[in-house]
Design a protein around this motif. Sequence first.
Motif, mmCIF file in Angstrom:
data_model
loop_
_atom_site.group_PDB
_atom_site.id
_atom_site.type_symbol
_atom_site.label_atom_id
_atom_site.label_comp_id
_atom_site.label_asym_id
_atom_site.label_seq_id
_atom_site.Cartn_x
_atom_site.Cartn_y
_atom_site.Cartn_z
ATOM 1 N N VAL A 1 11.171 28.321 -8.950
ATOM 2 C CA VAL A 1 11.595 27.393 -9.992
ATOM 3 C C VAL A 1 12.099 28.187 -11.186
ATOM 4 N N ALA A 2 13.213 27.753 -11.743
ATOM 5 C CA ALA A 2 13.844 28.461 -12.859
ATOM 6 C C ALA A 2 12.926 28.504 -14.079
ATOM 7 N N ALA A 3 13.075 29.554 -14.861
ATOM 8 C CA ALA A 3 12.303 29.689 -16.091
ATOM 9 C C ALA A 3 12.570 28.495 -17.005
ATOM 10 N N ASP A 4 11.528 28.032 -17.689
ATOM 11 C CA ASP A 4 11.588 26.886 -18.607
ATOM 12 C C ASP A 4 11.701 25.559 -17.872
ATOM 13 N N ASN A 5 11.668 25.589 -16.546
ATOM 14 C CA ASN A 5 11.661 24.364 -15.756
ATOM 15 C C ASN A 5 10.320 24.198 -15.057
ATOM 16 N N ALA A 6 10.094 23.018 -14.522
ATOM 17 C CA ALA A 6 8.938 22.759 -13.662
ATOM 18 C C ALA A 6 9.422 21.860 -12.532
ATOM 19 N N ALA A 7 8.632 21.758 -11.489
ATOM 20 C CA ALA A 7 9.065 20.986 -10.325
ATOM 21 C C ALA A 7 7.855 20.455 -9.566
ATOM 22 N N GLN A 8 8.088 19.464 -8.743
ATOM 23 C CA GLN A 8 7.050 18.936 -7.875
ATOM 24 C C GLN A 8 7.652 18.573 -6.518
ATOM 25 N N SER A 9 6.783 18.533 -5.522
ATOM 26 C CA SER A 9 7.202 18.134 -4.180
ATOM 27 C C SER A 9 6.971 16.634 -4.051
ATOM 28 N N PRO A 10 8.023 15.843 -4.013
ATOM 29 C CA PRO A 10 7.855 14.396 -3.981
ATOM 30 C C PRO A 10 7.349 13.898 -2.626
ATOM 31 N N VAL A 11 6.895 12.668 -2.618
ATOM 32 C CA VAL A 11 6.487 12.008 -1.372
ATOM 33 C C VAL A 11 7.639 11.104 -0.950
ATOM 34 N N PHE A 12 8.304 11.487 0.129
ATOM 35 C CA PHE A 12 9.526 10.789 0.521
ATOM 36 C C PHE A 12 9.262 9.442 1.183
ATOM 37 N N ASN A 13 10.096 8.479 0.796
ATOM 38 C CA ASN A 13 10.101 7.170 1.446
ATOM 39 C C ASN A 13 11.291 7.028 2.391
ATOM 40 N N LEU A 14 12.486 7.346 1.872
ATOM 41 C CA LEU A 14 13.717 7.043 2.600
ATOM 42 C C LEU A 14 14.765 8.129 2.356
ATOM 43 N N ILE A 15 15.719 8.194 3.293
ATOM 44 C CA ILE A 15 16.842 9.122 3.140
ATOM 45 C C ILE A 15 18.060 8.565 3.873
ATOM 46 N N HIS B 1 13.676 20.068 -16.745
ATOM 47 C CA HIS B 1 13.548 21.042 -17.836
ATOM 48 C C HIS B 1 12.363 20.643 -18.703
ATOM 49 N N GLU B 2 11.476 21.600 -18.943
ATOM 50 C CA GLU B 2 10.257 21.318 -19.693
ATOM 51 C C GLU B 2 10.498 21.284 -21.209
ATOM 52 N N VAL B 3 9.899 20.309 -21.838
ATOM 53 C CA VAL B 3 9.782 20.279 -23.295
ATOM 54 C C VAL B 3 8.367 20.702 -23.673
ATOM 55 N N ASN B 4 7.401 20.095 -23.002
ATOM 56 C CA ASN B 4 6.008 20.503 -23.113
ATOM 57 C C ASN B 4 5.660 21.316 -21.875
ATOM 58 N N ALA B 5 5.340 22.561 -22.058
ATOM 59 C CA ALA B 5 5.125 23.471 -20.920
ATOM 60 C C ALA B 5 3.755 23.232 -20.282
ATOM 61 N N TYR C 1 5.918 16.116 -15.461
ATOM 62 C CA TYR C 1 7.188 15.490 -15.802
ATOM 63 C C TYR C 1 6.942 14.402 -16.842
ATOM 64 N N GLU C 2 7.538 14.597 -18.033
ATOM 65 C CA GLU C 2 7.312 13.689 -19.152
ATOM 66 C C GLU C 2 8.644 13.165 -19.688
ATOM 67 N N PRO C 3 9.182 12.115 -19.078
ATOM 68 C CA PRO C 3 10.476 11.593 -19.552
ATOM 69 C C PRO C 3 10.417 11.079 -20.981
ATOM 70 N N THR C 4 9.259 10.582 -21.433
ATOM 71 C CA THR C 4 9.171 10.074 -22.800
ATOM 72 C C THR C 4 9.224 11.207 -23.823
ATOM 73 N N ALA C 5 9.013 12.440 -23.373
ATOM 74 C CA ALA C 5 9.115 13.598 -24.261
ATOM 75 C C ALA C 5 10.512 14.197 -24.241
ATOM 76 N N GLY C 6 11.414 13.573 -23.504
ATOM 77 C CA GLY C 6 12.783 14.066 -23.427
ATOM 78 C C GLY C 6 13.018 15.091 -22.341
ATOM 79 N N GLU C 7 12.114 15.160 -21.357
ATOM 80 C CA GLU C 7 12.298 16.097 -20.248
ATOM 81 C C GLU C 7 13.301 15.520 -19.251
ATOM 82 N N ASN C 8 14.375 16.247 -19.033
ATOM 83 C CA ASN C 8 15.494 15.758 -18.234
ATOM 84 C C ASN C 8 15.495 16.352 -16.826
#
Length: 289
Positions: free
Chosen positions: A52-66, A259-263, A267-274
């Motif tokens: 994962v790129a520096a200053d970013n974070a990530a998670q492995s989602p639980v897939f429903n459909l593709i 991209h992390e705002v709060n490290a 994942y915090e979309p209300t904090a502006g994490e895109n």
Amino acid sequence: MKKSHIVLLLIITMATLYSCSSESNSEPMLIIKFQFDPNQVRLNNLGQPSTVAADNAAQSPVFNLISSHYVEMAPNANTQLGNGTILYHAPETTLGGSNAIDFSKSKIVSQGETFLKIPLSQVAAGSYEWMRVSLSYQNYQINVHAANGNDYEGTLASFVGFNTYITSFDVDNTIFPVNGNRAQGYWAFALNDYPYSTSGQASANATTVPNPIAATSPIPAGSCVVTGKFASNLVIDGAETSDVIITLSLSINKSFEWHEVNADGKYEPTAGENVVDMGLRGLIPTYVK
């Protein structure tokens, strides 16, 4: 035995024989299914292991459909995109202006469900080393952290095809009207069981699309043609008497990245994490003959 009983017995016997005969003479098929693996190696665009790129974070989602827009088998690493055996090409439209995938006609499946089933007689005989799969739509569960300090689960719809014409779609019973084209990286999100939803657009060319043979067989920028190699070539000789089942194992190892705002790794979309990347992180195709 009464004559009517004899006639009925003959009818049942003939129907049984016909059914068995039909099954034994059924044409062998090529069947394609998807599998999602959070532990499969995480690759970059060149098919190399990636973190994962520096200053970013990530998670492995639980897939429903593709859904996939395009499926092709390639004989070798020098086979250019479109010059292999094309197994599937989804409907496209210009209703939104430029050419785009017609989402209303896309086939969407879950893990293990048959995505494609075609007679093997329609598949060109040959020895195939690579699979190419242009993915177009994903639907999965992710975890989000809210401003109130609580963690929630939500459903995210991710459009990763080169361009998609969408009338409307729903995410966890939330309707998103679009009525137009959306470029690769468009997404929509809804909290499960809570009245919150939002949508957005990742940056152009930010979606990871692993292609280990990019040096010899590149893919167009903005497409989502994920490429993977069979452990041993799939040989179709035209004399098959049973189905060939291909399983496309997709790496979802930290495939949802922001991209992390709060490290804090949440994942915090209300904090502006895109959202910055929603691309699948590798393809390992296998087959059973």
